[in-house]
Design a protein around this motif. Structure first.
Motif, PDB file in Angstrom:
ATOM      1  N   ASP A 143     -17.236 -24.613  -2.831  1.00  0.00           N
ATOM      2  CA  ASP A 143     -18.171 -24.745  -3.479  1.00  0.00           C
ATOM      3  C   ASP A 143     -19.429 -23.815  -3.880  1.00  0.00           C
ATOM      4  OD1 ASP A 143     -18.757 -24.655  -0.604  1.00  0.00           O
ATOM      5  OD2 ASP A 143     -19.939 -26.831  -0.675  1.00  0.00           O
ATOM      6  N   SER A 144     -18.549 -21.890  -2.966  1.00  0.00           N
ATOM      7  CA  SER A 144     -19.520 -20.700  -3.271  1.00  0.00           C
ATOM      8  C   SER A 144     -20.048 -20.430  -4.817  1.00  0.00           C
ATOM      9  CB  SER A 144     -18.556 -20.089  -2.606  1.00  0.00           C
ATOM     10  OG  SER A 144     -17.760 -19.945  -3.443  1.00  0.00           O
ATOM     11  N   LEU A 157     -18.473 -10.647   5.276  1.00  0.00           N
ATOM     12  CA  LEU A 157     -19.259 -11.462   5.506  1.00  0.00           C
ATOM     13  C   LEU A 157     -18.211 -12.852   5.172  1.00  0.00           C
ATOM     14  CD1 LEU A 157     -22.253 -12.535   2.729  1.00  0.00           C
ATOM     15  CD2 LEU A 157     -22.128 -11.184   4.678  1.00  0.00           C
ATOM     16  N   PRO A 158     -18.919 -13.810   6.660  1.00  0.00           N
ATOM     17  CA  PRO A 158     -17.660 -14.878   7.026  1.00  0.00           C
ATOM     18  C   PRO A 158     -17.599 -15.936   5.204  1.00  0.00           C
ATOM     19  CG  PRO A 158     -19.802 -15.086   8.140  1.00  0.00           C
ATOM     20  CD  PRO A 158     -20.103 -14.278   6.967  1.00  0.00           C
ATOM     21  N   ALA A 159     -16.168 -16.316   5.345  1.00  0.00           N
ATOM     22  CA  ALA A 159     -15.843 -16.670   4.181  1.00  0.00           C
ATOM     23  C   ALA A 159     -16.232 -18.216   3.680  1.00  0.00           C
ATOM     24  CB  ALA A 159     -14.300 -17.670   4.383  1.00  0.00           C
ATOM     25  N   GLY A 160     -17.039 -18.007   2.127  1.00  0.00           N
ATOM     26  CA  GLY A 160     -17.956 -19.513   2.449  1.00  0.00           C
ATOM     27  C   GLY A 160     -19.196 -19.220   2.229  1.00  0.00           C
ATOM     28  N   GLY A 161     -19.760 -18.093   3.519  1.00  0.00           N
ATOM     29  CA  GLY A 161     -21.152 -18.202   3.773  1.00  0.00           C
ATOM     30  C   GLY A 161     -21.839 -17.899   2.476  1.00  0.00           C
ATOM     31  N   GLY A 162     -23.311 -16.929   2.826  1.00  0.00           N
ATOM     32  CA  GLY A 162     -24.221 -16.612   2.157  1.00  0.00           C
ATOM     33  C   GLY A 162     -23.692 -15.968   1.158  1.00  0.00           C
ATOM     34  N   PRO A 163     -23.837 -15.653   0.387  1.00  0.00           N
ATOM     35  CA  PRO A 163     -23.250 -14.820  -0.966  1.00  0.00           C
ATOM     36  C   PRO A 163     -23.563 -13.688  -1.170  1.00  0.00           C
ATOM     37  CG  PRO A 163     -25.210 -16.472  -1.683  1.00  0.00           C
ATOM     38  CD  PRO A 163     -24.855 -16.541  -0.501  1.00  0.00           C
ATOM     39  N   TYR A 164     -22.918 -12.486  -1.570  1.00  0.00           N
ATOM     40  CA  TYR A 164     -23.328 -11.265  -1.705  1.00  0.00           C
ATOM     41  C   TYR A 164     -23.685 -10.944  -2.854  1.00  0.00           C
ATOM     42  CZ  TYR A 164     -18.703 -10.158   1.393  1.00  0.00           C
ATOM     43  OH  TYR A 164     -18.333 -10.113   2.549  1.00  0.00           O
TER      44      TYR A 164
END
Length: 448
Positions: A73-74, A397-404
């Motif tokens: 759900d990113s 970044l971690p996968a699915g983490g804070g957006p780039y």
């Protein structure tokens, strides 16, 4: 039709001069894209892998990571919802840069009953065979024979190193693309080969696991004699690195760029995303520069994973001469429609050490390996893009983490210490998420 992960794929093979094996490669790719009705095309290139099966395995792993992350759900996954993805897989005849630690494990090390001298001899023999094969057809047979003889002499007699070094320098061909001539210039240094030997031996100590040595006192565990032997294989190994880097330029310039010519004529609105690992990053950056912003083939994003080319390539002015990097037109002429991502870490010993060789041979201070200060010859995959106004420092970044937060016209140096533990360690979800984010950014901005 081949599949890479869940995605349909089209394989194109190139020879050592960069030419596609199939004369109809551009038309075949257009048919693949048009008939597949793809919205996005991933163009992926491997680095120093001479095994097509290994490269294909890498491609499948990356595609599988991207596909899995699209189920999340990113924001990146949402931006790519419903888009159909295809893959152009690049294969070219590369030779491996052999990391000494990895080779020792393959040989079985002490457990195999081999002595350190036998291990170093095997590594030197393998490196010489790789280099001879890489140069076959490009260098006179007499030069290769001379190199082989002088390598054997240098392994047996430390005082023969200068003659070996000169034979090696003579055997390395010029780069016809004129790209980053500093690499070859380093081998052509006028400095005495004795100075080069002493410094290369220091690297050989660390790479071969022999431990520190006091060169003035002779050190422990055989001292300079043993490290001289290790340095023969190391220098041959790093010379193979130089020749493969040169070949990668040919593949991008003469091969991939031509394959992509007119591609959007077959599929208007297609988004093209370049993903290159190691020398494959050089392949695709060279292709980008050769395409020259042509609307029918211009990439929408460019992901350079542990790239094996200069940290100064995108710079407008870098010291000491304050000249522009070879790939500066990529930035000045906006040859990539969307963002450029660069993963980098000193965990990648292959890129870190190989580029430090240029500093060593040209007499520059090689302290960068110990104090973290990059030399002028540092690699992109070690230090990121330096002396480049458009570059912005960040982290993988971690996968699915804070957006780039990605924008066109920018380079994003993504420090990968936490997730990339070696040169080939790029199969993880964190790398996949970075690629997915670059793809999504170009879609969100509506680049073309």
């Amino acid at each position: 039709m081949p599949q890479l992960g869940p995605y349909p794929a089209h394989f194109i093979k190139y020879d050592k001069r960069g030419e596609a094996d199939d004369r109809g490669h551009a038309n075949d790719l257009q048919d693949f894209v048009g008939q597949g009705a793809f919205d996005d095309l991933l163009v992926i290139s491997h680095g120093w892998r001479n095994d097509a099966a290994e490269a294909e395995s890498l491609y499948a792993a990356i595609c599988s990571q991207i596909s899995a992350l699209r189920e999340g759900d990113s924001a990146a996954a949402q931006a790519l919802a419903g888009r159909k993805v295809g893959v152009m897989a690049v294969f070219w005849p590369s030779k491996p840069y052999r990391e000494f630690g990895a080779e020792r494990a393959q040989l079985g090390g002490a457990a195999s009953g081999a002595t350190r001298e036998e291990e170093m001899q095997a590594l030197a023999d393998t490196a010489l065979a790789d280099l001879s094969d890489a140069l076959d057809g490009e260098v006179e047979a007499g030069k290769l024979n001379r190199l082989q003889a002088r390598a054997a002499a240098a392994f047996a007699d430390r005082d023969a190193f200068p003659s070996f070094f000169n034979a090696l320098r003579d055997a390395l061909p010029e780069d016809e693309t004129a790209a980053e001539r500093s690499d070859k210039a380093a081998f052509g240094s006028a400095r005495v080969a004795e100075e080069v030997r002493a410094q290369i031996e220091a690297f050989a100590m660390a790479e071969s696991g022999l431990g520190p040595v006091d060169f003035q006192q002779g050190g422990a565990a055989g001292g300079p004699v043993r490290t001289a032997r290790a340095s023969v294989g190391l220098l041959l190994n790093l010379s193979t690195f130089y020749t493969m880097k040169r070949r990668a330029g040919y593949v991008g310039q003469r091969g991939v760029a031509r394959s992509l010519r007119g591609l959007r004529d077959a599929r208007p609105g297609l988004r093209i995303h370049f993903v290159g690992h190691s020398f494959g990053a050089r392949v695709l950056t060279m292709a980008t520069q050769t395409i020259e912003g042509d609307a029918a083939a211009r990439p929408d994003s460019l992901c350079l994973l542990q790239a094996a080319f200069s940290q100064n390539s995108f710079s407008a002015r870098f010291p000491p001469g304050y000249r522009a990097g070879y790939f500066r037109p990529v930035m000045e002429d906006e040859l990539v429609a969307g963002p450029i991502l660069v993963s980098h870490t000193h965990n990648d010993l292959a890129v870190t050490w190989a580029y430090s060789l240029a500093s060593l041979v040209s007499g520059q201070n090689a302290s960068s390996l110990s104090d973290g200060a990059p030399s002028q010859y540092g690699g992109l995959g070690a230090n990121g893009a330096l002396y480049t106004d458009e570059a912005q420092d960040g982290a993988l970044l971690p996968a699915g983490g804070g957006p780039y937060d990605l924008q066109s016209g920018r380079i994003y140096n993504l420090l990968a210490d936490a997730f990339v533990k070696g040169h080939a360690d790029i199969r993880g979800p964190e790398v996949g998420f970075a690629i997915l984010s670059a793809m999504a950014a170009s879609v969100s901005e509506g680049t073309a």
